[in-house]
Design a protein around this motif. Structure first.
Motif, short mmCIF file in Angstrom:
data_model
loop_
_atom_site.label_atom_id
_atom_site.label_comp_id
_atom_site.label_asym_id
_atom_site.label_seq_id
_atom_site.Cartn_x
_atom_site.Cartn_y
_atom_site.Cartn_z
N LYS A 48 0.70 -1.20 0.05
CA LYS A 48 -0.21 -0.08 0.11
C LYS A 48 1.07 1.28 0.08
N SER A 59 -5.01 3.61 -3.34
CA SER A 59 -5.35 2.15 -2.88
C SER A 59 -6.03 2.05 -1.67
N VAL A 77 -6.64 -1.54 -6.29
CA VAL A 77 -6.40 -0.35 -6.78
C VAL A 77 -7.28 -0.34 -8.09
#
Length: 181
Positions: A48, A59, A77
């Protein structure tokens, strides 16, 4: 961004990630995502951080409760511009079967960006767009078949060895039992 971090992320995506193109909803929109599923939150948090640096914080980490003792987490995502940026960054480091999936998704995104232009709403999906979806399904079914074939072959070998041992044990026990009669 460090090349080492990008290549590490590409390896994680290639190993346990998923390039997903699917059709859904009443309007039959196309949903494009890259997701990474794992039970190890430390790995997903590092993914992340890297993805957010590439995509400027776009994300989402989700906790999907599983029926097992461990929680399953998914890092997702989505969004064409964001996916484009991520794929262009990791693509040089992807070398396996998912490279074709990443390239196909990028081609689709580039095509849709050109069609959309400056309009707020994307035009309706065409037959050409649907061909991309079918191509992704074909790529995934080929990948799954090869992976499944490898695992089944390995699994079959293990099962055969175990089965033979069990049957050998049964024959020994039968012989022992016949001596008792």
């Amino acid at each position: 961004m460090e090349e080492k971090k990008i290549s590490w992320l590409a390896g994680i995506i290639e190993g346990v990630g998923c390039f997903c193109m699917c059709k859904g909803g009443i309007c039959h929109f196309f949903n494009l995502t890259i997701s990474i599923g794992n039970t190890d939150l430390l790995i997903l948090n590092e993914c992340k951080l890297i993805i957010d640096e590439i995509t400027q914080g776009n994300s989402k980490l989700r906790n999907n409760k599983s029926g097992r003792n461990r929680n399953m987490y998914h890092l997702v995502v989505e969004g064409q511009i964001i996916l484009k940026r991520l794929i262009e960054t990791i693509l040089p480091y992807i070398i396996g079967e998912k490279k074709a999936q990443a390239e196909l998704m990028l081609q689709f995104i580039n095509r849709r960006i050109i069609i959309k232009g400056n309009k707020k709403k994307s035009p309706i999906y065409t037959d050409e767009d649907r061909k991309y979806l079918e191509a992704m399904k074909a790529l995934k079914s080929t990948t799954i078949s090869v992976e499944t074939e490898r695992s089944l072959s390995s699994y079959k070998d293990k099962v055969t060895v175990r089965t033979n041992r069990i049957f050998e044990g049964l024959e020994t026990n039968r012989n022992d039992l016949s001596l008792l009669n």
